[in-house]
Design a protein around this motif. Structure first.
Motif, mmCIF file in Angstrom:
data_model
loop_
_atom_site.group_PDB
_atom_site.id
_atom_site.type_symbol
_atom_site.label_atom_id
_atom_site.label_comp_id
_atom_site.label_asym_id
_atom_site.label_seq_id
_atom_site.Cartn_x
_atom_site.Cartn_y
_atom_site.Cartn_z
ATOM 1 N N GLU A 61 9.598 1.800 -5.313
ATOM 2 C CA GLU A 61 10.192 0.540 -5.761
ATOM 3 C C GLU A 61 10.824 -0.221 -4.599
ATOM 4 O OE1 GLU A 61 12.864 1.540 -8.872
ATOM 5 O OE2 GLU A 61 11.275 2.033 -10.316
ATOM 6 N N GLU A 62 11.452 0.505 -3.674
ATOM 7 C CA GLU A 62 12.044 -0.149 -2.499
ATOM 8 C C GLU A 62 10.971 -0.827 -1.646
ATOM 9 O OE1 GLU A 62 14.724 2.087 -0.114
ATOM 10 O OE2 GLU A 62 15.678 3.069 -1.826
ATOM 11 N N ASP A 63 9.863 -0.126 -1.446
ATOM 12 C CA ASP A 63 8.796 -0.700 -0.623
ATOM 13 C C ASP A 63 8.115 -1.856 -1.331
ATOM 14 O OD1 ASP A 63 8.812 0.865 1.846
ATOM 15 O OD2 ASP A 63 8.351 2.555 0.549
ATOM 16 N N LEU A 64 8.008 -1.763 -2.646
ATOM 17 C CA LEU A 64 7.438 -2.878 -3.399
ATOM 18 C C LEU A 64 8.340 -4.099 -3.288
ATOM 19 C CD1 LEU A 64 5.308 -4.056 -5.260
ATOM 20 C CD2 LEU A 64 6.534 -3.065 -7.209
ATOM 21 N N ARG A 65 9.650 -3.891 -3.368
ATOM 22 C CA ARG A 65 10.582 -5.013 -3.210
ATOM 23 C C ARG A 65 10.478 -5.609 -1.807
ATOM 24 N NH1 ARG A 65 14.039 -1.797 -6.514
ATOM 25 N NH2 ARG A 65 15.050 -0.908 -4.679
ATOM 26 N N ASP A 83 6.290 -11.680 0.334
ATOM 27 C CA ASP A 83 5.352 -12.487 -0.455
ATOM 28 C C ASP A 83 5.728 -12.390 -1.929
ATOM 29 O OD1 ASP A 83 3.295 -13.759 -1.720
ATOM 30 O OD2 ASP A 83 1.685 -12.561 -0.856
ATOM 31 N N PRO A 84 6.464 -13.371 -2.451
ATOM 32 C CA PRO A 84 6.930 -13.317 -3.844
ATOM 33 C C PRO A 84 5.805 -13.257 -4.878
ATOM 34 C CG PRO A 84 8.119 -14.975 -2.588
ATOM 35 C CD PRO A 84 6.983 -14.532 -1.729
ATOM 36 N N GLU A 85 4.588 -13.582 -4.496
ATOM 37 C CA GLU A 85 3.494 -13.561 -5.472
ATOM 38 C C GLU A 85 3.028 -12.148 -5.796
ATOM 39 O OE1 GLU A 85 0.310 -16.104 -4.388
ATOM 40 O OE2 GLU A 85 1.546 -17.913 -4.304
ATOM 41 N N ILE A 86 3.444 -11.166 -4.992
ATOM 42 C CA ILE A 86 3.093 -9.777 -5.288
ATOM 43 C C ILE A 86 3.910 -9.331 -6.497
ATOM 44 C CG2 ILE A 86 3.282 -7.386 -4.458
ATOM 45 C CD1 ILE A 86 2.683 -8.428 -1.657
ATOM 46 N N THR A 87 3.234 -8.743 -7.485
ATOM 47 C CA THR A 87 3.901 -8.405 -8.732
ATOM 48 C C THR A 87 4.067 -6.911 -8.983
ATOM 49 O OG1 THR A 87 1.791 -8.567 -9.913
ATOM 50 C CG2 THR A 87 3.178 -10.544 -9.829
ATOM 51 N N ASP A 88 3.038 -6.119 -8.644
ATOM 52 C CA ASP A 88 3.084 -4.706 -9.017
ATOM 53 C C ASP A 88 2.218 -3.921 -8.049
ATOM 54 O OD1 ASP A 88 3.610 -2.385 -10.298
ATOM 55 O OD2 ASP A 88 2.635 -2.900 -12.191
ATOM 56 N N ALA A 89 2.613 -2.623 -7.857
ATOM 57 C CA ALA A 89 1.811 -1.748 -6.985
ATOM 58 C C ALA A 89 0.714 -1.118 -7.803
ATOM 59 C CB ALA A 89 2.698 -0.719 -6.320
ATOM 60 N N GLY A 106 0.814 -1.212 0.000
ATOM 61 C CA GLY A 106 0.000 0.000 0.000
ATOM 62 C C GLY A 106 0.843 1.255 0.000
ATOM 63 N N LEU A 107 1.916 1.224 0.784
ATOM 64 C CA LEU A 107 2.815 2.378 0.843
ATOM 65 C C LEU A 107 3.423 2.662 -0.527
ATOM 66 C CD1 LEU A 107 4.341 4.515 2.455
ATOM 67 C CD2 LEU A 107 5.992 2.741 3.115
ATOM 68 N N ALA A 108 3.824 1.613 -1.225
ATOM 69 C CA ALA A 108 4.388 1.802 -2.567
ATOM 70 C C ALA A 108 3.387 2.490 -3.491
ATOM 71 C CB ALA A 108 4.804 0.451 -3.145
ATOM 72 N N GLY A 109 2.131 2.066 -3.417
ATOM 73 C CA GLY A 109 1.110 2.677 -4.266
ATOM 74 C C GLY A 109 0.910 4.150 -3.957
ATOM 75 N N SER A 110 0.918 4.504 -2.677
ATOM 76 C CA SER A 110 0.736 5.913 -2.307
ATOM 77 C C SER A 110 1.936 6.756 -2.700
ATOM 78 C CB SER A 110 0.481 6.022 -0.796
ATOM 79 O OG SER A 110 -0.786 5.507 -0.472
ATOM 80 N N LEU A 111 3.131 6.194 -2.577
ATOM 81 C CA LEU A 111 4.338 6.934 -2.970
ATOM 82 C C LEU A 111 4.357 7.211 -4.472
ATOM 83 C CD1 LEU A 111 6.890 5.079 -0.699
ATOM 84 C CD2 LEU A 111 6.321 7.512 -0.562
ATOM 85 N N ILE A 112 3.870 6.250 -5.247
ATOM 86 C CA ILE A 112 3.792 6.466 -6.696
ATOM 87 C C ILE A 112 2.898 7.654 -7.013
ATOM 88 C CG2 ILE A 112 2.848 5.479 -8.833
ATOM 89 C CD1 ILE A 112 3.878 2.739 -7.827
ATOM 90 N N GLN A 113 1.826 7.821 -6.236
ATOM 91 C CA GLN A 113 0.883 8.916 -6.489
ATOM 92 C C GLN A 113 1.509 10.293 -6.304
ATOM 93 O OE1 GLN A 113 -2.270 8.542 -7.711
ATOM 94 N NE2 GLN A 113 -1.720 6.362 -7.856
ATOM 95 N N ILE A 114 2.545 10.381 -5.477
ATOM 96 C CA ILE A 114 3.202 11.688 -5.276
ATOM 97 C C ILE A 114 4.546 11.760 -5.999
ATOM 98 C CG2 ILE A 114 2.040 12.076 -3.084
ATOM 99 C CD1 ILE A 114 4.714 11.411 -1.679
ATOM 100 N N GLY A 115 4.792 10.790 -6.877
ATOM 101 C CA GLY A 115 5.988 10.837 -7.716
ATOM 102 C C GLY A 115 7.253 10.299 -7.083
#
Length: 217
Positions: free
Chosen positions: A201-205, A211-217, A186-195
């Motif tokens: 990318e760090e939080d997504l990693r 959980d390796p099944e997570i693919t994209d924010a 969720g944090l990765a998605g919110s960070l993307i919204q503010i550029g």
């Protein structure tokens, strides 16, 4: 021993046996013990309630709903059954019904902390984000610390376009549950919204590492 007391003793026996199996997480055996008690006393609200708990533990939420409704049929004032009914509606994806049960419960007993969390989650699912945030704050003020509260807060703020508040909520969630991938996702998605794509990318990693099944924010 009188003939009147004998059936009551049998009901108590089956309730005790069922409770013992429930404590050991032997759910099928607990279910059958409580059902034996109901064969003797079919209007025993506590036995209906315990069967509802068993079914909830087995994630048979729609079946649990029927059991908690039966509990309330024979014991209308049982607030624990009302709470569990609301939770079961939530777990079954019946969010409108969950709200309808939890709202009067909270009016009568505003200190029922879990009711704030589950009504907040139901409101979130129905897109009522401002109302959900109010309930989630009540859950926090009530003393709950489940990570779901801050994940839901983060999501609500994100949907309302309040990205910094969303980030703050998700950051709190990562501190509470560093082994849970959802706050990082969720944090990765919110960070993307503010550029802030680099940090995103760090939080997504971090989420993918958990959980390796997570693919994209």
């Amino acid at each position: 021993m009188s003939k009147i007391s004998e059936p009551l003793d049998q009901v108590h026996k089956w309730h005790s046996i069922g409770a013992s199996f429930l404590k050991k997480e032997q759910y099928d055996k607990a279910f059958h013990a409580f059902k034996e008690g109901l064969r003797i006393d079919p209007e025993n609200a506590e036995l209906w309630y315990q069967i509802g708990i068993v079914l909830s533990r087995q994630e048979r939420h729609r079946d649990a709903i029927r059991m908690f409704r039966n509990t309330l049929r024979y014991a209308p004032g049982n607030q624990n059954a009302r709470l569990q009914l609301g939770i079961s509606f939530h777990e079954a994806g019946m969010y409108k019904e969950g709200i309808s049960v939890l709202t009067p419960l909270l009016a009568d007993q505003p200190g029922t902390c879990l009711a704030w969390l589950y009504r907040g989650s139901c409101l979130t699912a129905r897109g009522l984000f401002d109302q959900a945030l109010a309930d989630l704050q009540e859950a926090i003020d009530c003393g709950l610390s489940q990570v779901e509260i801050w994940v839901l807060q983060g999501y609500c703020y994100e949907q309302l376009g309040n990205h910094q508040e969303s980030i703050d909520a998700y950051l709190t969630a990562t501190e509470i549950a560093p082994d849970d991938p959802m706050p990082f996702f969720g944090l990765a998605g919110s960070l993307i919204q503010i550029g802030e794509t680099g940090q995103a990318e760090e939080d997504l990693r971090a989420a993918q590492k958990i959980d390796p099944e997570i693919t994209d924010a």
